[in-house]
Design a protein around this motif. Structure first.
Motif, PDB file in Angstrom:
ATOM      1  N   THR A 174       0.826  -1.204   0.000  1.00 32.42           N
ATOM      2  CA  THR A 174       0.000   0.000   0.000  1.00 32.42           C
ATOM      3  C   THR A 174       0.859   1.251   0.000  1.00 32.42           C
ATOM      4  O   THR A 174       0.644   2.173  -0.807  1.00 32.42           O
ATOM      5  CB  THR A 174      -0.933   0.012   1.229  1.00 32.42           C
ATOM      6  N   MET A 175       1.816   1.324   0.895  1.00 34.98           N
ATOM      7  CA  MET A 175       2.652   2.516   1.014  1.00 34.98           C
ATOM      8  C   MET A 175       3.503   2.725  -0.236  1.00 34.98           C
ATOM      9  O   MET A 175       3.649   3.853  -0.701  1.00 34.98           O
ATOM     10  CB  MET A 175       3.541   2.432   2.254  1.00 34.98           C
ATOM     11  N   PHE A 176       4.044   1.652  -0.780  1.00 33.72           N
ATOM     12  CA  PHE A 176       4.867   1.770  -1.990  1.00 33.72           C
ATOM     13  C   PHE A 176       4.032   2.302  -3.152  1.00 33.72           C
ATOM     14  O   PHE A 176       4.422   3.259  -3.831  1.00 33.72           O
ATOM     15  CB  PHE A 176       5.496   0.417  -2.333  1.00 33.72           C
ATOM     16  N   GLY A 177       2.871   1.690  -3.390  1.00 27.41           N
ATOM     17  CA  GLY A 177       2.004   2.119  -4.485  1.00 27.41           C
ATOM     18  C   GLY A 177       1.522   3.546  -4.318  1.00 27.41           C
ATOM     19  O   GLY A 177       1.454   4.311  -5.278  1.00 27.41           O
ATOM     20  N   PHE A 178       1.197   3.937  -3.097  1.00 23.54           N
ATOM     21  CA  PHE A 178       0.691   5.286  -2.834  1.00 23.54           C
ATOM     22  C   PHE A 178       1.803   6.331  -2.914  1.00 23.54           C
ATOM     23  O   PHE A 178       1.663   7.349  -3.580  1.00 23.54           O
ATOM     24  CB  PHE A 178       0.027   5.338  -1.448  1.00 23.54           C
ATOM     25  N   LYS A 179       2.900   6.106  -2.234  1.00 23.29           N
ATOM     26  CA  LYS A 179       3.968   7.112  -2.144  1.00 23.29           C
ATOM     27  C   LYS A 179       4.660   7.366  -3.485  1.00 23.29           C
ATOM     28  O   LYS A 179       5.033   8.511  -3.773  1.00 23.29           O
ATOM     29  CB  LYS A 179       5.011   6.722  -1.084  1.00 23.29           C
ATOM     30  N   ILE A 180       4.831   6.338  -4.300  1.00 24.34           N
ATOM     31  CA  ILE A 180       5.434   6.530  -5.625  1.00 24.34           C
ATOM     32  C   ILE A 180       4.586   7.518  -6.427  1.00 24.34           C
ATOM     33  O   ILE A 180       5.102   8.466  -7.019  1.00 24.34           O
ATOM     34  CB  ILE A 180       5.549   5.178  -6.380  1.00 24.34           C
ATOM     35  N   GLU A 181       3.280   7.300  -6.444  1.00 25.31           N
ATOM     36  CA  GLU A 181       2.387   8.161  -7.223  1.00 25.31           C
ATOM     37  C   GLU A 181       2.197   9.530  -6.581  1.00 25.31           C
ATOM     38  O   GLU A 181       2.090  10.532  -7.274  1.00 25.31           O
ATOM     39  CB  GLU A 181       1.031   7.480  -7.423  1.00 25.31           C
ATOM     40  N   SER A 182       2.155   9.593  -5.259  1.00 28.68           N
ATOM     41  CA  SER A 182       1.963  10.896  -4.604  1.00 28.68           C
ATOM     42  C   SER A 182       3.178  11.792  -4.818  1.00 28.68           C
ATOM     43  O   SER A 182       3.039  13.004  -4.993  1.00 28.68           O
ATOM     44  CB  SER A 182       1.666  10.735  -3.110  1.00 28.68           C
ATOM     45  N   LYS A 183       4.357  11.198  -4.853  1.00 25.88           N
ATOM     46  CA  LYS A 183       5.571  11.974  -5.101  1.00 25.88           C
ATOM     47  C   LYS A 183       5.538  12.596  -6.503  1.00 25.88           C
ATOM     48  O   LYS A 183       5.887  13.769  -6.682  1.00 25.88           O
ATOM     49  CB  LYS A 183       6.797  11.071  -4.940  1.00 25.88           C
ATOM     50  N   LYS A 184       5.103  11.824  -7.497  1.00 29.01           N
ATOM     51  CA  LYS A 184       5.000  12.335  -8.865  1.00 29.01           C
ATOM     52  C   LYS A 184       3.990  13.475  -8.940  1.00 29.01           C
ATOM     53  O   LYS A 184       4.256  14.509  -9.563  1.00 29.01           O
ATOM     54  CB  LYS A 184       4.584  11.214  -9.823  1.00 29.01           C
ATOM     55  N   SER A 185       2.847  13.294  -8.320  1.00 27.63           N
ATOM     56  CA  SER A 185       1.804  14.323  -8.356  1.00 27.63           C
ATOM     57  C   SER A 185       2.212  15.571  -7.596  1.00 27.63           C
ATOM     58  O   SER A 185       1.944  16.695  -8.042  1.00 27.63           O
ATOM     59  CB  SER A 185       0.495  13.780  -7.774  1.00 27.63           C
TER      60      SER A 185
END
Length: 160
Positions: free
Chosen positions: A134-145
């Protein structure tokens, strides 16, 4: 909230509210059901008055893609954009139910056995796995956004 799939960011920019809304319109398209990439813009969602709800358009699957909500406000130092990134409600509820089931199983093991055995570590490994995923999938995308929004609004991050 560094250890949860939730982020609150405040941007400050010298752009006016109207300029920010124009920039948002440039990279956000209305939400639609699609197979494959048929989009020319980076985000989908809606823009309403001085707020927006968007998410990034990706070519692959990621259930942990952040849902981005923002409020645009004028203040003495320019314009402030308060952004909240979180999981989709359905995904969040599924994770709560799944973890609850695993915890129920873990408590059952602890009650049934008087000492800790290898069976105790299986539910712990499952909880650790789902948290990491969960954290990996969320944080990767949140960093890009987060970075995309900072550049798009020509802003600085004043709260993270």
């Amino acid at each position: 909230m560094k250890y949860l799939p939730y982020e609150r960011i405040v941007y400050r920019t010298n752009l006016s509210e109207e300029e920010i809304m124009t920039k948002l319109s440039g990279f956000v398209e209305p939400k639609k059901f699609r197979f494959g990439k048929t989009s020319v813009k980076e985000y989908e969602g809606f823009i309403n008055n001085n707020s927006f709800e968007i998410n990034r358009i990706i070519n692959n699957r990621n259930s942990f893609l952040p849902q981005i909500k923002g409020i645009i406000q004028k203040n003495n130092y320019g314009t402030q954009i308060e952004v909240t990134m979180r999981l989709q409600v359905f995904v969040f509820l599924f994770l709560i139910m799944w973890c609850g089931f695993v915890l129920f199983f873990l408590i059952g093991i602890c009650i049934a056995q008087e000492k800790i055995s290898l069976l105790f570590f299986a539910p712990m490994a499952m909880l650790l796995f789902v948290y990491t995923l969960t954290m990996f999938g969320f944080k990767i995308e949140s960093k890009k956004s987060k970075e995309f929004l900072r550049k798009s609004f020509e802003a600085e991050i004043i709260f993270e």
